[in-house]
Each structure stands twice: as structure tokens, then as C-alpha cells.
Design a protein around this motif. Structure first.
Motif, PDB file in Angstrom:
ATOM      1  N   GLY A   1     -45.853   7.395   0.813  1.00  0.00           N
ATOM      2  CA  GLY A   1     -45.947   8.446  -0.195  1.00  0.00           C
ATOM      3  C   GLY A   1     -44.850   8.314  -1.227  1.00  0.00           C
ATOM      4  O   GLY A   1     -43.918   7.510  -1.099  1.00  0.00           O
ATOM      5  N   LEU A   2     -44.940   9.125  -2.281  1.00  0.00           N
ATOM      6  CA  LEU A   2     -43.957   9.080  -3.355  1.00  0.00           C
ATOM      7  C   LEU A   2     -42.585   9.461  -2.852  1.00  0.00           C
ATOM      8  O   LEU A   2     -41.568   8.899  -3.266  1.00  0.00           O
ATOM      9  N   VAL A   3     -42.538  10.447  -1.957  1.00  0.00           N
ATOM     10  CA  VAL A   3     -41.249  10.886  -1.403  1.00  0.00           C
ATOM     11  C   VAL A   3     -40.573   9.760  -0.639  1.00  0.00           C
ATOM     12  O   VAL A   3     -39.362   9.556  -0.728  1.00  0.00           O
TER      13      VAL A   3
ATOM     14  N   LEU B   1     -39.117   7.127  -3.015  1.00  0.00           N
ATOM     15  CA  LEU B   1     -37.922   7.538  -3.746  1.00  0.00           C
ATOM     16  C   LEU B   1     -36.745   7.848  -2.838  1.00  0.00           C
ATOM     17  O   LEU B   1     -35.592   7.675  -3.242  1.00  0.00           O
ATOM     18  N   CYS B   2     -37.030   8.302  -1.634  1.00  0.00           N
ATOM     19  CA  CYS B   2     -35.962   8.833  -0.774  1.00  0.00           C
ATOM     20  C   CYS B   2     -35.744   8.043   0.508  1.00  0.00           C
ATOM     21  O   CYS B   2     -35.049   8.503   1.417  1.00  0.00           O
ATOM     22  N   GLY B   3     -36.355   6.860   0.640  1.00  0.00           N
ATOM     23  CA  GLY B   3     -36.181   6.076   1.852  1.00  0.00           C
ATOM     24  C   GLY B   3     -37.205   6.431   2.917  1.00  0.00           C
ATOM     25  O   GLY B   3     -37.825   7.496   2.873  1.00  0.00           O
ATOM     26  N   PHE B   4     -37.373   5.549   3.874  1.00  0.00           N
ATOM     27  CA  PHE B   4     -38.380   5.780   4.912  1.00  0.00           C
ATOM     28  C   PHE B   4     -38.112   4.870   6.108  1.00  0.00           C
ATOM     29  O   PHE B   4     -37.256   3.975   6.066  1.00  0.00           O
TER      30      PHE B   4
ATOM     31  N   VAL C   1     -34.762   2.806  -4.153  1.00  0.00           N
ATOM     32  CA  VAL C   1     -36.151   3.046  -4.547  1.00  0.00           C
ATOM     33  C   VAL C   1     -36.969   1.789  -4.310  1.00  0.00           C
ATOM     34  O   VAL C   1     -36.551   0.680  -4.655  1.00  0.00           O
ATOM     35  N   ILE C   2     -38.136   1.969  -3.681  1.00  0.00           N
ATOM     36  CA  ILE C   2     -39.036   0.833  -3.477  1.00  0.00           C
ATOM     37  C   ILE C   2     -40.215   0.953  -4.435  1.00  0.00           C
ATOM     38  O   ILE C   2     -40.805   2.026  -4.598  1.00  0.00           O
ATOM     39  N   GLU C   3     -40.534  -0.132  -5.108  1.00  0.00           N
ATOM     40  CA  GLU C   3     -41.621  -0.148  -6.064  1.00  0.00           C
ATOM     41  C   GLU C   3     -42.877  -0.726  -5.419  1.00  0.00           C
ATOM     42  O   GLU C   3     -42.788  -1.433  -4.410  1.00  0.00           O
TER      43      GLU C   3
ATOM     44  N   LEU D   1     -42.896 -12.761   6.983  1.00  0.00           N
ATOM     45  CA  LEU D   1     -43.856 -11.663   6.916  1.00  0.00           C
ATOM     46  C   LEU D   1     -43.674 -10.953   5.576  1.00  0.00           C
ATOM     47  O   LEU D   1     -42.556 -10.566   5.218  1.00  0.00           O
ATOM     48  N   TYR D   2     -44.769 -10.797   4.852  1.00  0.00           N
ATOM     49  CA  TYR D   2     -44.733 -10.096   3.568  1.00  0.00           C
ATOM     50  C   TYR D   2     -45.456  -8.758   3.727  1.00  0.00           C
ATOM     51  O   TYR D   2     -46.620  -8.713   4.112  1.00  0.00           O
ATOM     52  N   ILE D   3     -44.713  -7.681   3.434  1.00  0.00           N
ATOM     53  CA  ILE D   3     -45.281  -6.338   3.533  1.00  0.00           C
ATOM     54  C   ILE D   3     -45.508  -5.816   2.120  1.00  0.00           C
ATOM     55  O   ILE D   3     -44.567  -5.702   1.337  1.00  0.00           O
ATOM     56  N   LYS D   4     -46.750  -5.526   1.803  1.00  0.00           N
ATOM     57  CA  LYS D   4     -47.089  -4.965   0.505  1.00  0.00           C
ATOM     58  C   LYS D   4     -47.151  -3.449   0.628  1.00  0.00           C
ATOM     59  O   LYS D   4     -47.943  -2.914   1.419  1.00  0.00           O
ATOM     60  N   PHE D   5     -46.311  -2.761  -0.134  1.00  0.00           N
ATOM     61  CA  PHE D   5     -46.275  -1.304  -0.084  1.00  0.00           C
ATOM     62  C   PHE D   5     -47.197  -0.735  -1.156  1.00  0.00           C
ATOM     63  O   PHE D   5     -47.078  -1.056  -2.346  1.00  0.00           O
ATOM     64  N   ASP D   6     -48.096   0.091  -0.704  1.00  0.00           N
ATOM     65  CA  ASP D   6     -49.037   0.777  -1.586  1.00  0.00           C
ATOM     66  C   ASP D   6     -48.567   2.218  -1.714  1.00  0.00           C
ATOM     67  O   ASP D   6     -48.721   3.022  -0.789  1.00  0.00           O
ATOM     68  N   VAL D   7     -47.958   2.559  -2.858  1.00  0.00           N
ATOM     69  CA  VAL D   7     -47.383   3.892  -3.052  1.00  0.00           C
ATOM     70  C   VAL D   7     -48.494   4.859  -3.431  1.00  0.00           C
ATOM     71  O   VAL D   7     -49.190   4.671  -4.436  1.00  0.00           O
TER      72      VAL D   7
END
Length: 312
Positions: A175-177, A180-183, A204-206, A229-235
Motif C-alpha cells: 500500500g501507499l503507507v 512511504l513509511c517502511g514495511f 521510500v520505495i518506488e 531474486l528480483y522482487i517487483k513492488f506493485d504500489v
């Protein structure tokens, strides 16, 4: 795949037997030993594939050992027809055996069907399309060197990972949070390890890929060396009107400041943005249909290619 070449000792070589072997990505990551049951022809053990006692096998006199009869029939002067049929005396084998000398174990049959169990070793790092060969394990026949049994690996699709050589790719939604705020999240790797991925607050992760070194596929013959390993983040952005409009100003105070709007000299025209559904196209087709309703003369003189949205 047929293979009728000669072997090193000059004997005719039998055909290879090709079989697909479906394997999971877990099998290729961890390695696996499995047993495969196949049916193949083997020489009779009592007569070693001769069909009877030594010297009892004789060339068929009716077909002269060819296994077929050839008949020539004249249709008209200077025109003949050649016909071929299987020899009934030897059933097309070209050889005959006296009944008293025939092998009793399988009634003179030179080969029989037998179930063969193969122990297959899928080695770590093997790939889709790779072959595992069992030399000389194909069908046996008298006077012929057996071919090989070849297993063709077929990698099954995985629900989480996609393989690219020695690298692995996966997609994870945040999610957006979180962006912006880590996870922190956990996923199960192909060897059942629980991998914890942390991204610190304030960083911040894009949308895009990050790399985890050494968590890809093991290399064939070098299993301790692994790809990445490549992790694609879908925001995932929030839905429309997710926050009270009165709170928007407070949220904006916490976010980076907007860029300054440049002063525009001259006339301006304001337009309205609309959501775009990529599954229905850009709407160029509808515009073309509207143009087609006009006269042919206008259509031929004014129409150009439809304008499409450029989206990333």
C-alpha cells in the motif's frame, strides 16, 4: 525421435525413446530423485532373442529372407503393376523355426514386453528442456544395439516465482503507507525457508524491482552458487475520496511540497481528466465510427490516424 545410425562396433543402432518429465520449480531448486515406470521390449532370456535352439533359425525359403512377397502383374503391353504382401510362411520375419526347436518359454517370440523402473535424478539447477539420458535402455531387438531412453524436462508454471536463467522474479503488492513509511513481509522460498523482507521507515520505495542477492536458483553443477531474486513492488494507491476533504490540507502539510505552477502568458483552456480503461482501447475506434457517418468526400479528405494515449 528416430535414430538408425551405426554404433561403434558396427551394429545397427535402435531408435531412442523420448519421454517428457514434468517437474516443479521446487524440484529444480532442491533436486529430486524419482522413479519412472516404462514399458519396453527385451530379448527373451531363454534363447537370447534367437527364437529357438542355436542353428534352428533358418532363412525363409518362400520369401528368401525378405519377409515379403513381390508380385508383378501386367496391366497392358509395356505397363506392369508391382504389388507387395507380407510373407505368410514367416509372418514377415524372414526366418522360420522348426516347431520342435522353437523356444518354449515364450513360444518362439524373440522379444517380450517388460516393465522397466528407472531411478531418475533431477539435479539442482537443471532447466526446462534439459535432457536426462539412460544409455542403451531403449527397446531391444535381435542383432540391434539398443538406443537410449531420453527424458525431456518440462518445468511446470509456479504460482509465485518466474525463472529467468539462474534468477527468480516475484511480484508483491504494497500500500501507499508501506511505500512511504517502511514495511516488513514474509514469504516462503522454494526450499520452504521463511524469508523476511524489511524496508526501514523513512526510506521510500518506488514502483519497480529490488534485488536480493544469492536468493535465486542454484547453478547446475555448482549448487552453492546462486542467482539473484528480483522482487517487483506493485504500489496500490487508495480509492477515490478515501479521506475527508478537510483532512487533505493536513496530509499535504506532511508530504513534500508541490512544485511551483509556472505563469502562463496568453489564453488558456481548461480540460477535464477522465479515467482510462486500457481493456477498451483509447476510443479512437469510436471517433472513426463517428467520422464514417459523414459523407465519403469529407471522409477521404480530412481523416487521419486516430490519436492514442501514451501511457507508461
Amino acid at each position: 525421435m528416430g535414430n538408425q545410425s551405426r554404433s561403434r562396433n558396427g551394429r545397427r543402432r535402435g531408435e531412442d525413446m523420448m519421454h517428457p518429465l514434468k517437474v516443479s520449480l521446487e524440484d529444480l531448486y532442491n533436486g529430486k530423485t524419482t522413479k519412472l515406470q516404462l514399458s519396453k521390449n527385451v530379448l527373451c532370456s531363454a534363447c537370447s532373442g534367437q527364437g529357438g535352439k542355436s542353428g534352428a533359425v533358418q532363412k525363409c525359403s518362400a520369401c528368401r529372407g525378405r519377409g515379403v512377397h513381390i508380385m508383378i502383374r501386367q496391366l497392358a503391353p509395356g505397363m506392369v503393376q508391382q504389388m507387395q504382401s507380407v510373407c505368410s510362411d514367416c509372418n514377415g520375419e524372414g526366418e522360420v523355426i522348426n516347431e520342435k526347436d522353437r523356444c518354449k518359454k515364450y513360444e518362439g517370440k524373440k522379444v517380450i514386453k517388460e516393465v522397466k523402473i528407472l531411478e531418475v535424478h533431477v539435479v539442482k539447477g537443471m532447466k526446462h528442456g534439459q535432457r536426462i539420458t539412460f544409455t542403451g535402455e531403449a527397446d531391444q531387438a535381435p542383432g540391434v544395439e539398443p538406443g537410449d531412453i531420453v527424458l525431456l524436462l518440462q518445468e511446470k508454471e509456479h504460482e509465485v516465482f518466474q525463472r529467468d536463467g539462474n534468477d527468480l522474479h516475484m511480484t508483491y503488492k504494497i500500500g501507499l503507507v508501506e511505500a512511504l513509511c517502511g514495511f516488513q513481509f514474509t514469504f516462503k522460498h522454494l526450499d520452504a525457508r521463511q524469508i523476511v523482507v524489511k524496508y526501514p521507515p523513512g526510506k521510500v520505495i518506488e514502483p519497480g524491482c529490488v534485488r536480493v542477492r544469492g536468493e535465486g536458483m542454484p547453478q547446475y553443477h555448482y549448487p552453492f552458487e546462486k542467482g539473484d531474486l528480483y522482487i517487483k513492488f506493485d504500489v496500490q494507491f487508495p480509492e477515490n475520496n478515501w479521506i475527508n476533504p478537510d483532512k487533505l490540507s493536513e496530509l499535504e502539510d506532511l508530504l513534500p511540497s508541490r512544485p511551483e505552477v509556472p505563469n502562463v502568458i496568453g489564453e488558456t483552456e481548461e480540460v477535464e481528466l477522465q479515467e482510462f480503461d486500457s481493456t477498451r482501447g483509447s476510443g479512437g475506434g469510436q471517433r472513426r465510427e463517428a467520422y464514417n457517418d459523414s459523407s465519403d468526400e469529407e471522409s477521404s479528405s480530412h481523416h487521419g490516424p486516430g490519436v492514442q494515449c501514451a501511457h507508461q
